[in-house]
Design a protein around this motif. Structure first.
Motif, PDB file in Angstrom:
ATOM      1  N   ALA A 217      34.240 -41.253  70.732  1.00 42.82           N
ATOM      2  CA  ALA A 217      35.602 -41.557  69.594  1.00 42.82           C
ATOM      3  C   ALA A 217      36.653 -40.499  69.492  1.00 42.82           C
ATOM      4  O   ALA A 217      37.840 -40.400  68.917  1.00 42.82           O
ATOM      5  CB  ALA A 217      35.138 -41.747  68.125  1.00 42.82           C
TER       6      ALA A 217
ATOM      7  N   ARG B 168      40.398 -40.892  68.645  1.00 37.58           N
ATOM      8  CA  ARG B 168      41.203 -40.462  67.658  1.00 37.58           C
ATOM      9  C   ARG B 168      42.773 -39.428  67.986  1.00 37.58           C
ATOM     10  O   ARG B 168      43.776 -39.249  67.356  1.00 37.58           O
ATOM     11  CB  ARG B 168      40.377 -39.418  66.825  1.00 37.58           C
ATOM     12  CG  ARG B 168      39.064 -40.490  65.930  1.00 37.58           C
ATOM     13  CD  ARG B 168      38.358 -39.907  65.191  1.00 37.58           C
ATOM     14  NE  ARG B 168      37.989 -40.422  64.170  1.00 37.58           N
ATOM     15  CZ  ARG B 168      36.851 -40.204  64.474  1.00 37.58           C
ATOM     16  NH1 ARG B 168      35.679 -39.790  65.111  1.00 37.58           N
ATOM     17  NH2 ARG B 168      35.603 -41.318  63.667  1.00 37.58           N
TER      18      ARG B 168
ATOM     19  N   SER C  92      42.396 -45.209  65.603  1.00 43.04           N
ATOM     20  CA  SER C  92      41.379 -45.373  64.729  1.00 43.04           C
ATOM     21  C   SER C  92      40.494 -45.918  64.547  1.00 43.04           C
ATOM     22  O   SER C  92      39.354 -45.617  64.623  1.00 43.04           O
ATOM     23  CB  SER C  92      42.220 -44.510  63.683  1.00 43.04           C
ATOM     24  OG  SER C  92      43.663 -43.690  64.071  1.00 43.04           O
ATOM     25  N   PHE C  93      40.656 -46.810  64.206  1.00 40.62           N
ATOM     26  CA  PHE C  93      39.750 -47.781  63.848  1.00 40.62           C
ATOM     27  C   PHE C  93      38.501 -48.078  64.616  1.00 40.62           C
ATOM     28  O   PHE C  93      37.668 -47.488  64.470  1.00 40.62           O
ATOM     29  CB  PHE C  93      40.403 -50.127  63.189  1.00 40.62           C
ATOM     30  CG  PHE C  93      39.236 -50.342  63.396  1.00 40.62           C
ATOM     31  CD1 PHE C  93      38.911 -50.528  62.536  1.00 40.62           C
ATOM     32  CD2 PHE C  93      38.588 -51.433  64.213  1.00 40.62           C
ATOM     33  CE1 PHE C  93      37.304 -51.387  61.920  1.00 40.62           C
ATOM     34  CE2 PHE C  93      37.781 -52.271  64.402  1.00 40.62           C
ATOM     35  CZ  PHE C  93      37.807 -52.383  62.928  1.00 40.62           C
ATOM     36  N   TYR C  94      38.803 -47.990  66.445  1.00 44.64           N
ATOM     37  CA  TYR C  94      38.382 -48.302  67.035  1.00 44.64           C
ATOM     38  C   TYR C  94      37.046 -46.283  67.700  1.00 44.64           C
ATOM     39  O   TYR C  94      36.031 -47.064  68.078  1.00 44.64           O
ATOM     40  CB  TYR C  94      38.647 -48.865  68.651  1.00 44.64           C
ATOM     41  CG  TYR C  94      38.607 -50.048  68.049  1.00 44.64           C
ATOM     42  CD1 TYR C  94      37.195 -51.050  68.040  1.00 44.64           C
ATOM     43  CD2 TYR C  94      40.105 -51.269  68.074  1.00 44.64           C
ATOM     44  CE1 TYR C  94      37.558 -52.204  68.241  1.00 44.64           C
ATOM     45  CE2 TYR C  94      40.157 -52.739  68.280  1.00 44.64           C
ATOM     46  CZ  TYR C  94      38.660 -53.050  68.071  1.00 44.64           C
ATOM     47  OH  TYR C  94      38.524 -54.255  68.158  1.00 44.64           O
TER      48      TYR C  94
ATOM     49  N   ASP D  19      36.141 -45.289  65.100  1.00 48.32           N
ATOM     50  CA  ASP D  19      35.232 -45.182  63.829  1.00 48.32           C
ATOM     51  C   ASP D  19      33.564 -45.864  64.317  1.00 48.32           C
ATOM     52  O   ASP D  19      33.056 -45.824  64.502  1.00 48.32           O
ATOM     53  CB  ASP D  19      35.485 -45.674  62.538  1.00 48.32           C
ATOM     54  CG  ASP D  19      36.673 -44.547  61.728  1.00 48.32           C
ATOM     55  OD1 ASP D  19      36.378 -43.632  62.079  1.00 48.32           O
ATOM     56  OD2 ASP D  19      37.009 -45.243  60.749  1.00 48.32           O
TER      57      ASP D  19
ATOM     58  N   GLN E  51      32.009 -43.946  67.418  1.00 47.85           N
ATOM     59  CA  GLN E  51      31.382 -42.909  66.261  1.00 47.85           C
ATOM     60  C   GLN E  51      29.618 -43.730  66.053  1.00 47.85           C
ATOM     61  O   GLN E  51      28.885 -43.061  65.720  1.00 47.85           O
ATOM     62  CB  GLN E  51      31.927 -42.609  65.599  1.00 47.85           C
ATOM     63  CG  GLN E  51      31.285 -41.335  64.927  1.00 47.85           C
ATOM     64  CD  GLN E  51      31.836 -40.267  65.673  1.00 47.85           C
ATOM     65  OE1 GLN E  51      32.830 -39.845  65.037  1.00 47.85           O
ATOM     66  NE2 GLN E  51      30.683 -39.194  65.464  1.00 47.85           N
ATOM     67  N   GLU E  52      29.940 -45.021  65.509  1.00 51.34           N
ATOM     68  CA  GLU E  52      28.902 -45.650  65.079  1.00 51.34           C
ATOM     69  C   GLU E  52      28.056 -46.437  65.994  1.00 51.34           C
ATOM     70  O   GLU E  52      26.475 -46.359  66.391  1.00 51.34           O
ATOM     71  CB  GLU E  52      28.775 -46.778  63.704  1.00 51.34           C
ATOM     72  CG  GLU E  52      29.808 -46.615  62.667  1.00 51.34           C
ATOM     73  CD  GLU E  52      30.476 -47.619  62.187  1.00 51.34           C
ATOM     74  OE1 GLU E  52      30.392 -48.947  62.720  1.00 51.34           O
ATOM     75  OE2 GLU E  52      31.143 -47.214  60.940  1.00 51.34           O
TER      76      GLU E  52
ATOM     77  N   GLN F 132      41.383 -54.503  61.452  1.00 53.77           N
ATOM     78  CA  GLN F 132      39.588 -54.913  60.601  1.00 53.77           C
ATOM     79  C   GLN F 132      39.324 -56.509  60.708  1.00 53.77           C
ATOM     80  O   GLN F 132      38.009 -57.086  61.271  1.00 53.77           O
ATOM     81  CB  GLN F 132      39.453 -54.570  59.596  1.00 53.77           C
ATOM     82  CG  GLN F 132      39.633 -53.290  59.050  1.00 53.77           C
ATOM     83  CD  GLN F 132      41.130 -52.655  58.874  1.00 53.77           C
ATOM     84  OE1 GLN F 132      41.796 -53.784  59.278  1.00 53.77           O
ATOM     85  NE2 GLN F 132      41.269 -51.211  59.367  1.00 53.77           N
TER      86      GLN F 132
END
Length: 495
Positions: free
Chosen positions: A66, A70, A110-112, A114, A117-118, A447
Motif C-alpha cells: 500500500a 501511494r 490510491s484506490f488499490y 487502500d 492495506q486491507e 470503484q
C-alpha cells in the motif's frame, strides 16, 4: 534520445538495437524513438519478474505494498503536467482530457493502495461447514507473473488499471504498451523506481505487438495474461493461452448503443451523445457509437446534434481551445476513412463530417461525423470504427429499441436517456451489456467494475473485481483435534 526497455529496474536497449519511430499525430513528425524488444528481451523480462516473485516480493505484506502504491500515486500527481503533455504529443488527445486521465491514473493507484492495506486482514476467510469435525478457510494468494498488454487510446490510465491491482495483489508483471503510445508507460517505470518498488516487480518492454506482444502472451513462464485491445488479437491470445490453460482476462471491443426516448431533453441528450462518441476522438472501446432515437424527436435531435458537432474546435491537443484532436496514427486515420467510404457506398446518409478539415494540411484529423438512415447490415452499423463516427437509427417503441440495441456481437456498454425512471430500470435490466449508463454516457469510476458481455471480453477490471483478476483462491480444510476418523475401522464386533 532512444527510449530503452525497462527490466529489473534497469534500462537497456533491445538485443538487436532495432527501434520504432514515435510520431506526433498532430504534426505527422517523428519526436522520439522506442527500442523494439525481441523475443530474447521478453524472455529476460519474464525471467526477472519470475525471480522477483519467488524472491523477497512474496514476503512484502499488504501494508508495505500500500505504501508503494501511494508513493507511485504521488509520483504521478507530482508529474501531472509533464505526463499529460507526453500523452498529447504521443496520442493526440486534447490536453484537458489528458490531464483528466493522469488524475484518474493517480486515483487508481490510491484506490488499490487502500485495498492492499486491507488485504492481509481479508486474505483468509472462514467458511461455515455442515460437519463440526472440520474447519475450513479460503485463502487468496497472488497468481504470480502477469503479462499485461495495453492499447494506445489511454496509455497511462490503461497501465494503471492493470499495474495497480497487480501490485496490490502481490504479483510481478511485464507490461507491454502499444508501440504507438509507450512514452508514459516508460515514465511510470521511472516513477516506480523513485517510489522504491523492488527490482523485477514491474518490467516494461516496448516493441511491436506481433513480436514482443505475441511472445509475451505465449510465454510458458507467465501465469496470467491481462489484455485490452481488439477482438482479433484477443482471440489469438485466448487460443494461445488455451495451450497451457492460462488465467486470462480480456477487455475487447464494443459497438455500444445510446437509446434516446422522446421524453428526453434534447439539449441534454445532444451533450451526452457528443461526449459519448467524440471524447478521445471516438477512440474509446465503450464509445456509444450507435444512436437509437425515438421517432418523435429524431429530426429535431439530429438537426441540433449536427449543429453542435460542426462547432467542435479541432486542432493540436496542446491548444487549450481544442476539443477534438487527431487520430492516433496514419493507420487508424485510413481505417476510419475507409469506414466512412463504406457507409456512403452502403446507402447511409452522411449528414456531416467524414473528411479532414479543409484548413489542415497535416495531422491525422477527421471531422466529427454523423450518418443517418444507416442500413442495419452495413459495416458502419455492426463493426467497431474507433473514430469520431456516429451512426443513427430510429425506433418506434421500447421493444424495437431493445432489439436494435442488443443485436450486436458486442456487449461492453449501453446508455439510455429518458425521464421515465421505471422505463430506465427496465431497459438497464434487459440490455445485454456489462455497463449501463442512465441519462449519461462514459462516466468511469475506479470503484465500479468494468467489462462486457459476449465478444467484448472476459472478466472485469477496476474495483475489487480488478484485484480478483490477480488472485488465486485456495481452500484450506483442517480436521479438528480430538476427533477420530475411523472409516476403515473393523466394526463387525461392535454391539
Amino acid at each position: 534520445m532512444t527510449r530503452t526497455i525497462f527490466i529489473g529496474n534497469e534500462w537497456r536497449p533491445s538485443r538487436d538495437g532495432a527501434v520504432i519511430d514515435v510520431i506526433d499525430p498532430a504534426k505527422e513528425e517523428r519526436i522520439d524513438y522506442l527500442s523494439a524488444a525481441t523475443a530474447h528481451d521478453v524472455d529476460l523480462a519474464v525471467d526477472c519478474a519470475r525471480r522477483a516473485f519467488e524472491g523477497e516480493w512474496r514476503s512484502v505484506n499488504g501494508a508495505e505494498r500500500a505504501n508503494l502504491l501511494r508513493s507511485i500515486a504521488k509520483g504521478i500527481s507530482d508529474r501531472r503536467e509533464q505526463l499529460a503533455r507526453l500523452e498529447v504529443i504521443d496520442n493526440g488527445k486534447p490536453l484537458a482530457e489528458a490531464l483528466w486521465d493522469i488524475d484518474d491514473a493517480a486515483g487508481c493507484f490510491s484506490f488499490y493502495a487502500d485495498l492492499a492495506q486491507e488485504f492481509d486482514a481479508a486474505q483468509d476467510e472462514t467458511i461455515a461447514l455442515p460437519d463440526e469435525r472440520f474447519e475450513s478457510s479460503v485463502r487468496r494468494e497472488p497468481v504470480g507473473v502477469a503479462a499485461q498488454i495495453i492499447p494506445w487510446n489511454y496509455p497511462l490510465l490503461m497501465a494503471a488499471w492493470k499495474v495497480a491491482p497487480a501490485i496490490a495483489a502481490g504479483c510481478t508483471m511485464v507490461l507491454k504498451p502499444s508501440e504507438l503510445t509507450s512514452l508514459t508507460s516508460l515514465k511510470l517505470a521511472e516513477i516506480a523506481v523513485d517510489a522504491g518498488l523492488p527490482a523485477g516487480v514491474l518490467n516494461v518492454v516496448t516493441g511491436l505487438g506481433s513480436v514482443a506482444g505475441e511472445h509475451l502472451a505465449r510465454h510458458p513462464d507467465v501465469d496470467k495474461i491481462a489484455f485490452t485491445g481488439s477482438v482479433p488479437t484477443g482471440t489469438k491470445i485466448m487460443m494461445g493461452a488455451a495451450q497451457e490453460i492460462k488465467n486470462v482476462s480480456l477487455e475487447l471491443g464494443g459497438k455500444s448503443p445510446f437509446i434516446v426516448f422522446d421524453d428526453a431533453d434534447i439539449e441534454a441528450a445532444v451533450e451526452w451523445i457528443m461526449f459519448g462518441i467524440f471524447w478521445n476522438q471516438g477512440q474509446v472501446c465503450s464509445a456509444t457509437s450507435r444512436l437509437i432515437v425515438q421517432e418523435g424527436i429524431a429530426d429535431r435531435l439530429v438537426k441540433r446534434l449536427v449543429e453542435r458537432a460542426r462547432g467542435i474546435p479541432i486542432g493540436n491537443g496542446l491548444d487549450p481551445r481544442t476539443k477534438l484532436g487527431p487520430l492516433v496514427s496514419r493507420g487508424q486515420y485510413e481505417k476510419v476513412r475507409q469506414f466512412v467510404a463504406q457507409g456512403v457506398a452502403a446507402g447511409a446518409r452522411l449528414v456531416t463530417g467524414g473528411e479532414k478539415p479543409a484548413n489542415m494540411s497535416r495531422g491525422y484529423f477527421i471531422e466529427p461525423t454523423v450518418f443517418t438512415d444507416v442500413p442495419l447490415n452495413s459495416s458502419i452499423w455492426r463493426d467497431e470504427i474507433f473514430g469520431p463516427v456516429l451512426v443513427v437509427h430510429r425506433f418506434s417503441d421500447e421493444q424495437q429499441a431493445l432489439r436494435l440495441a442488443n443485436d450486436t456481437r458486442f456487449g461492453l456498454a449501453a446508455a439510455v436517456m429518458s425521464e421515465d425512471e421505471t422505463r430506465c430500470k427496465r431497459m438497464s435490466e434487459a440490455l445485454r451489456a456489462g455497463i449501463v449508463w442512465i441519462n449519461c454516457s462514459q462516466p468511469t469510476f475506479t470503484q465500479a467494475p468494468w467489462g462486457g458481455y459476449k465478444q467484448s471480453g472476459i472478466g472485469r477490471e477496476l474495483g475489487r473485481w480488478g484485484l480478483g483478476n490477480y488472485l488465486e483462491v485456495k481452500q484450506v480444510t483442517r480436521f479438528k483435534r480430538g476427533h477420530v476418523w475411523d472409516w476403515y475401522a473393523d466394526k463387525s464386533n461392535s454391539s
